[in-house]
Scaffold this motif. Structure first.
Motif, PDB file in Angstrom:
ATOM      1  N   VAL A 176      17.114   0.514 -54.349  1.00  0.00           N
ATOM      2  CA  VAL A 176      17.982  -0.566 -54.962  1.00  0.00           C
ATOM      3  C   VAL A 176      17.191  -1.313 -55.937  1.00  0.00           C
ATOM      4  O   VAL A 176      15.881  -1.724 -55.615  1.00  0.00           O
ATOM      5  N   ILE A 177      17.648  -1.982 -56.912  1.00  0.00           N
ATOM      6  CA  ILE A 177      16.749  -2.465 -57.797  1.00  0.00           C
ATOM      7  C   ILE A 177      17.965  -3.958 -58.168  1.00  0.00           C
ATOM      8  O   ILE A 177      19.163  -3.453 -58.547  1.00  0.00           O
ATOM      9  N   MET A 178      17.660  -5.318 -58.077  1.00  0.00           N
ATOM     10  CA  MET A 178      18.476  -6.272 -58.131  1.00  0.00           C
ATOM     11  C   MET A 178      17.932  -7.485 -59.066  1.00  0.00           C
ATOM     12  O   MET A 178      16.851  -7.735 -59.032  1.00  0.00           O
ATOM     13  N   CYS A 201      12.650  -6.675 -62.043  1.00  0.00           N
ATOM     14  CA  CYS A 201      13.393  -7.156 -61.354  1.00  0.00           C
ATOM     15  C   CYS A 201      13.041  -6.990 -59.776  1.00  0.00           C
ATOM     16  O   CYS A 201      11.962  -5.967 -59.664  1.00  0.00           O
ATOM     17  N   LEU A 202      13.425  -7.503 -58.710  1.00  0.00           N
ATOM     18  CA  LEU A 202      13.011  -6.945 -57.579  1.00  0.00           C
ATOM     19  C   LEU A 202      13.564  -5.610 -57.219  1.00  0.00           C
ATOM     20  O   LEU A 202      14.573  -5.173 -57.596  1.00  0.00           O
ATOM     21  N   ALA A 203      12.854  -4.821 -56.328  1.00  0.00           N
ATOM     22  CA  ALA A 203      13.392  -3.337 -55.976  1.00  0.00           C
ATOM     23  C   ALA A 203      12.734  -2.949 -54.679  1.00  0.00           C
ATOM     24  O   ALA A 203      11.716  -3.415 -54.319  1.00  0.00           O
ATOM     25  N   ILE A 293      16.532   0.703 -66.112  1.00  0.00           N
ATOM     26  CA  ILE A 293      17.852   0.140 -65.676  1.00  0.00           C
ATOM     27  C   ILE A 293      17.381  -1.531 -65.424  1.00  0.00           C
ATOM     28  O   ILE A 293      18.401  -2.400 -65.637  1.00  0.00           O
ATOM     29  N   ALA A 294      16.092  -1.733 -65.132  1.00  0.00           N
ATOM     30  CA  ALA A 294      15.660  -3.092 -64.825  1.00  0.00           C
ATOM     31  C   ALA A 294      15.926  -4.114 -66.091  1.00  0.00           C
ATOM     32  O   ALA A 294      16.573  -5.079 -66.151  1.00  0.00           O
ATOM     33  N   ARG A 295      15.689  -3.417 -67.248  1.00  0.00           N
ATOM     34  CA  ARG A 295      15.990  -3.901 -68.581  1.00  0.00           C
ATOM     35  C   ARG A 295      17.434  -4.243 -68.856  1.00  0.00           C
ATOM     36  O   ARG A 295      17.891  -5.115 -69.213  1.00  0.00           O
TER      37      ARG A 295
END
Length: 306
Positions: A176-178, A201-203, A293-295
């Motif tokens: 998970v990355i949020m 992001c946190l993940a 995906i974080a970006r």
């Protein structure tokens, strides 16, 4: 499929039912026009301009590559009527010095290639890389320790011990990355291994017996010490480094005081939307690359309604 992130979106027909037929696979491999994608120790063979490299394919009708292949090629899928396979050439010590490979191009790491190649090549390389890395790490049965053999065109491995006969399938680990927000600010963090000024992001990995929403809440607490609500799915991304599936979410913070574990996170902080817009791309503050995906999570929030 409203959101397709980099490394996803392959146009190949994986022909999941047909690839179980050994005779069909052999016929496709021998057909005129079939293409063979070489991979060497997780790197990809490319040629062309330095700023726009292109994938290099081998002709499966030639035989020289068989002498250096780790195993039989794996089936990637069909592009129209053209069959595409990938082969692991990792046993070769020096591809640049090989009389046939040396003049075809150079093997380059996918993270280096990602900013330079298109989405089609990105998804192709990610697919081949992830599948072949899995094969390299599962040559022996995790149940009995016997050797395994390639099956289903490379989309399974079977234990060779008749008393065990376990079937193993390619593994993808969910992560998970949020992006956690509180009005016009969001939480970003950095691990000690990140380059200077790099925030993301946190993940974290989804643990056994845990739903993805639970994993989002747990990782938010473990990495930042905040509680959250309104967990919403955003999109996903295959991440073949070596074999994760990134599951992107947004969430809203219900507590704002940040506490971190220094062994896991070097820094976690709130960042104002306008501040990120004004400072992104500077030497002192760097966001994840655009293929991550974080970006995508960060940019979609930055460009969304205030």
């Amino acid at each position: 499929m409203s959101i397709v992130n980099f490394y996803a979106g392959s146009s190949l027909d994986r022909a999941a039912v047909k690839r179980r037929d050994a005779a069909w696979l052999a016929g496709r491999f021998a057909a005129a026009g079939t293409r063979l994608l070489p991979v060497w120790r997780g790197k990809h063979l490319v040629d062309g301009p330095r700023e726009a490299p292109q994938p290099v394919w081998l002709d499966p009708a030639e035989t020289w590559w068989r002498e250096i292949a780790a195993e039989d090629p794996v089936f990637l899928g069909l592009e129209g009527e053209t069959a595409c396979f990938a082969v692991d050439l990792s046993p070769l010590e020096d591809p640049a010095g090989h009389p046939r490979l040396g003049g075809l191009g150079a093997f380059v790491d996918l993270r280096t290639l990602s900013p330079l190649i298109g989405e089609r090549a990105g998804s192709l390389f990610a697919y081949a890389r992830g599948l072949l890395l899995w094969h390299g790490r599962h040559r022996f049965c995790g149940v009995c320790g016997s050797a395994t053999t390639v099956a289903d065109g490379g989309h399974a491995r079977h234990c060779t011990d008749p008393a065990c006969a376990t079937h193993h399938f390619p593994r993808t680990d969910p992560v998970v990355i949020m992006l956690i927000t509180d009005g016009d600010r969001c939480i970003l963090g950095r691990q000690p291994k990140f380059p200077p000024g790099f925030y993301s992001c946190l993940a974290g990995f989804v643990e056994p017996g845990e739903g993805v929403e639970e994993a989002v809440a747990r990782e938010s607490w473990e990495e930042a010490g905040v509680t959250i609500t309104d967990v919403r799915y955003h999109s996903s991304q295959p991440w073949p480094f070596p074999g994760q599936l990134m599951l992107g979410f947004t969430a809203r913070a219900t507590s704002v005081a940040i506490t971190t574990d220094p062994e896991e996170m070097e820094d976690v902080a709130w960042f104002e939307r306008d501040w990120i817009k004004a400072n992104r791309g500077s030497d002192a503050f760097r966001l994840p690359p655009r293929d991550a995906i974080a970006r995508r999570l960060i940019d979609d929030w930055l460009d969304g309604p205030a």
